[in-house]
Design a protein around this motif. Structure first.
Motif, PDB file in Angstrom:
ATOM      1  N   SER A  43       0.834  -1.189   0.000  1.00 41.06           N
ATOM      2  CA  SER A  43       0.000   0.000   0.000  1.00 41.06           C
ATOM      3  C   SER A  43       0.878   1.251   0.000  1.00 41.06           C
ATOM      4  O   SER A  43       1.865   1.320   0.728  1.00 41.06           O
ATOM      5  CB  SER A  43      -0.884  -0.046   1.251  1.00 41.06           C
ATOM      6  N   GLY A  44       0.545   2.203  -0.849  1.00 39.58           N
ATOM      7  CA  GLY A  44       1.298   3.452  -0.893  1.00 39.58           C
ATOM      8  C   GLY A  44       2.527   3.416  -1.788  1.00 39.58           C
ATOM      9  O   GLY A  44       3.285   4.376  -1.862  1.00 39.58           O
ATOM     10  N   CYS A  45       2.740   2.305  -2.509  1.00 41.92           N
ATOM     11  CA  CYS A  45       3.955   2.197  -3.336  1.00 41.92           C
ATOM     12  C   CYS A  45       3.799   2.895  -4.678  1.00 41.92           C
ATOM     13  O   CYS A  45       4.753   2.941  -5.460  1.00 41.92           O
ATOM     14  CB  CYS A  45       4.352   0.734  -3.537  1.00 41.92           C
ATOM     15  N   GLY A  46       2.604   3.412  -4.979  1.00 43.19           N
ATOM     16  CA  GLY A  46       2.448   4.191  -6.201  1.00 43.19           C
ATOM     17  C   GLY A  46       1.682   3.520  -7.331  1.00 43.19           C
ATOM     18  O   GLY A  46       1.723   3.977  -8.467  1.00 43.19           O
ATOM     19  N   LYS A  47       0.964   2.455  -7.026  1.00 45.94           N
ATOM     20  CA  LYS A  47       0.226   1.728  -8.069  1.00 45.94           C
ATOM     21  C   LYS A  47      -0.846   2.612  -8.701  1.00 45.94           C
ATOM     22  O   LYS A  47      -0.939   2.725  -9.931  1.00 45.94           O
ATOM     23  CB  LYS A  47      -0.406   0.450  -7.479  1.00 45.94           C
ATOM     24  N   SER A  48      -1.659   3.254  -7.844  1.00 42.71           N
ATOM     25  CA  SER A  48      -2.714   4.129  -8.369  1.00 42.71           C
ATOM     26  C   SER A  48      -2.108   5.318  -9.098  1.00 42.71           C
ATOM     27  O   SER A  48      -2.599   5.737 -10.149  1.00 42.71           O
ATOM     28  CB  SER A  48      -3.617   4.629  -7.236  1.00 42.71           C
ATOM     29  N   THR A  49      -1.037   5.846  -8.526  1.00 48.24           N
ATOM     30  CA  THR A  49      -0.376   6.997  -9.146  1.00 48.24           C
ATOM     31  C   THR A  49       0.118   6.633 -10.543  1.00 48.24           C
ATOM     32  O   THR A  49      -0.023   7.421 -11.484  1.00 48.24           O
ATOM     33  CB  THR A  49       0.796   7.468  -8.263  1.00 48.24           C
ATOM     34  N   LEU A  50       0.662   5.438 -10.689  1.00 48.61           N
ATOM     35  CA  LEU A  50       1.142   4.996 -12.002  1.00 48.61           C
ATOM     36  C   LEU A  50      -0.010   4.983 -13.013  1.00 48.61           C
ATOM     37  O   LEU A  50       0.124   5.513 -14.118  1.00 48.61           O
ATOM     38  CB  LEU A  50       1.783   3.605 -11.879  1.00 48.61           C
TER      39      LEU A  50
END
Ligand SMILES: Nc1ncnc2c1ncn2[C@@H]1O[C@H](COP(=O)(O)OP(=O)(O)O)[C@@H](O)[C@H]1O
Ligand SMILES: [Mg+2]
Length: 258
Positions: A43-50
């Motif tokens: 969680s928070g590793c940037g999946k959605s951001t990517l």
């Protein structure tokens, strides 16, 4: 043998930060037509951001994203046209409450793409059939379960005939008994050769659907590989730890439910 399929999405040295927080740090990724990429990571590793960067929803600080050799840039004039090539589905299903299911599915094709109404409706019905909801055609979203609403959202995204589907934890808000009906639709799409980038925490689904799994952490792709190898014999210690924690949590929550 070399993969001959055309590269539809090319991410080169992507950097994305929020203030001092560097979320994506020089990420490279190529996606070929018909490929299904599953992105996993803490969680928070940037999946959605990517996914949001791919859709031109985030300003990026470095690198570039090319979709069919066109640069995705949220500030460019043709971003709306580029975005039509991407079908995004999120955890929450934002259907229009005062429109029927078929109206929800056909609204964008008719209004945005200016497709003839009869054609859009015929295709909308075919898509509802495909997600198993043609009988809900004239219902309103409130009359549907969460799983059914999410299947409508998938049909609505497909109605725009996107080149790539971007799915961000689409079953995360669903009751467990509804997860399957949604994931089955995605498995069908994968078999039909739809290009997809899927963020999910459903590991058995990930294993079944992915051509390639990408493990993201600290702004980098820490490990990537075919699911058969990634899930049974991860190369990096970090991926091993992540999968282990995952199994442990899954087993625990299962035990708690009982
Ligand atoms: N709009 C935003 N403003 C500031 N920070 C953000 C924003 N969106 C995401 N972040 C930060 O970026 C990091 C990655 O978030 P996210 O992409 O949502 O992770 P994931 O989807 O892998 O859980 C997190 O540290 C989060 O706090
Ligand atoms: Mg997320």
């Amino acid at each position: 043998m070399a993969d001959e399929r055309e590269i539809v999405l090319r991410i080169e040295n992507l950097t994305k930060s929020f203030g001092d927080n560097v979320v994506i740090d020089g990420l490279d990724l190529e996606v070929r037509a018909g490929e299904v990429i599953v992105v996993i990571g803490p969680s928070g590793c940037g999946k959605s951001t990517l996914l949001r960067c791919i859709n031109g929803l985030e300003e990026i600080q470095g690198g570039r994203i090319l979709l069919d050799d066109q640069e995705v840039d949220g500030r460019s004039k043709n971003i709306a046209q580029i975005r039509q090539k991407l079908g995004m589905v999120f955890q929450s299903y934002d259907l229009f409450p005062h429109k029927t299911i078929i109206e929800n599915v056909t609204l964008s094709p008719i209004v945005v793409q200016k497709r003839p109404k009869e054609e859009a409706i015929a295709e909308g019905e075919a898509l509802l059939e495909r997600v198993g909801l043609l009988d809900k055609r004239d219902d309103y979203p409130r009359q549907l379960s969460g799983g059914q609403k999410q299947r409508v959202t998938i049909a609505r995204a497909l109605a725009m005939q996107p080149e790539i589907m971007l799915l961000d934890e689409i079953t995360a808000a669903l009751d467990p008994e509804m997860v399957h009906e949604v994931l089955d639709v995605i498995l069908d799409l994968a078999r039909e050769g739809k290009t997809m980038i899927i963020v999910t925490h459903e590991m058995s689904f990930a294993r079944a659907v992915a051509d390639r799994v990408i493990f993201l952490e600290g702004g980098h792709i820490v490990e990537e590989g075919i699911p058969e190898l990634f899930f049974t014999n991860p190369k990096t210690e970090r991926a091993r730890e992540f999968l282990h924690t995952f199994e442990f949590t899954a087993v625990r929550s299962h035990t708690v439910e009982e």
